[in-house]
Motif scaffolding. Structure first.
Motif, PDB file in Angstrom:
ATOM      1  N   PRO A  41      -8.191  -2.680   1.996  1.00 19.44           N
ATOM      2  CA  PRO A  41      -8.409  -2.818   0.552  1.00 19.44           C
ATOM      3  C   PRO A  41      -7.270  -3.546  -0.153  1.00 19.44           C
ATOM      4  O   PRO A  41      -7.482  -4.219  -1.150  1.00 19.44           O
ATOM      5  CB  PRO A  41      -8.533  -1.379   0.055  1.00 19.44           C
ATOM      6  N   ARG A  42      -6.044  -3.467   0.393  1.00 21.87           N
ATOM      7  CA  ARG A  42      -4.909  -4.128  -0.263  1.00 21.87           C
ATOM      8  C   ARG A  42      -5.060  -5.651  -0.282  1.00 21.87           C
ATOM      9  O   ARG A  42      -4.442  -6.321  -1.100  1.00 21.87           O
ATOM     10  CB  ARG A  42      -3.599  -3.727   0.411  1.00 21.87           C
ATOM     11  N   LYS A  46      -6.329  -6.559  -3.694  1.00 25.74           N
ATOM     12  CA  LYS A  46      -5.534  -6.150  -4.843  1.00 25.74           C
ATOM     13  C   LYS A  46      -5.061  -7.386  -5.586  1.00 25.74           C
ATOM     14  O   LYS A  46      -4.522  -8.305  -4.998  1.00 25.74           O
ATOM     15  CB  LYS A  46      -4.342  -5.309  -4.392  1.00 25.74           C
ATOM     16  N   ASN A  47      -5.249  -7.375  -6.900  1.00 24.89           N
ATOM     17  CA  ASN A  47      -4.846  -8.517  -7.725  1.00 24.89           C
ATOM     18  C   ASN A  47      -3.742  -8.047  -8.665  1.00 24.89           C
ATOM     19  O   ASN A  47      -4.006  -7.534  -9.736  1.00 24.89           O
ATOM     20  CB  ASN A  47      -6.043  -9.060  -8.503  1.00 24.89           C
ATOM     21  N   ASP A  48      -2.506  -8.213  -8.254  1.00 17.41           N
ATOM     22  CA  ASP A  48      -1.361  -7.804  -9.060  1.00 17.41           C
ATOM     23  C   ASP A  48      -0.660  -9.063  -9.561  1.00 17.41           C
ATOM     24  O   ASP A  48       0.181  -9.631  -8.886  1.00 17.41           O
ATOM     25  CB  ASP A  48      -0.410  -6.945  -8.226  1.00 17.41           C
ATOM     26  N   LEU A  63      -0.224 -11.022   2.099  1.00 14.93           N
ATOM     27  CA  LEU A  63      -0.968  -9.778   2.292  1.00 14.93           C
ATOM     28  C   LEU A  63      -1.500  -9.635   3.707  1.00 14.93           C
ATOM     29  O   LEU A  63      -2.130  -8.644   4.041  1.00 14.93           O
ATOM     30  CB  LEU A  63      -2.135  -9.717   1.312  1.00 14.93           C
TER      31      LEU A  63
END
Length: 92
Positions: free
Chosen positions: A76-77, A80-82, A90
């Protein structure tokens, strides 16, 4: 303008054996042909494990697939949209 190209199918297996198209490069238009072979079943789907790309009737790239996975678990990481963290690798 939509991109379209002829796809050639094997008369017996109905699998793609070749596709051809014209691509514009910095040196001008180029006739490209991609030839598919060495089909193997992966999760019940036949996948070409060898693809040869010819440009202007000369071999340009030969790709050999060594592994192909379908519907595997994805961390799932990876989704991730950080935006505040900057660029991250990633895949490690």
């Amino acid at each position: 303008m939509p991109f379209s190209f002829p796809m050639f199918l094997d008369a017996k297996t109905h699998l793609p054996i070749k596709q051809a198209y014209r691509e514009t490069t910095m040196m001008g238009p180029v006739e490209v042909e991609e030839v598919f072979s060495d089909y193997l079943k992966v999760s019940g789907i036949k996948i070409p494990f060898r693809i040869v790309t010819n440009a202007t009737r000369q071999k340009y790239v030969k790709s050999v697939v060594t592994e192909f996975k379908i519907n595997t678990d994805v961390a799932p990481r990876l989704f991730k949209n950080d935006l505040n963290s900057g660029s991250k690798n990633l895949c490690n």
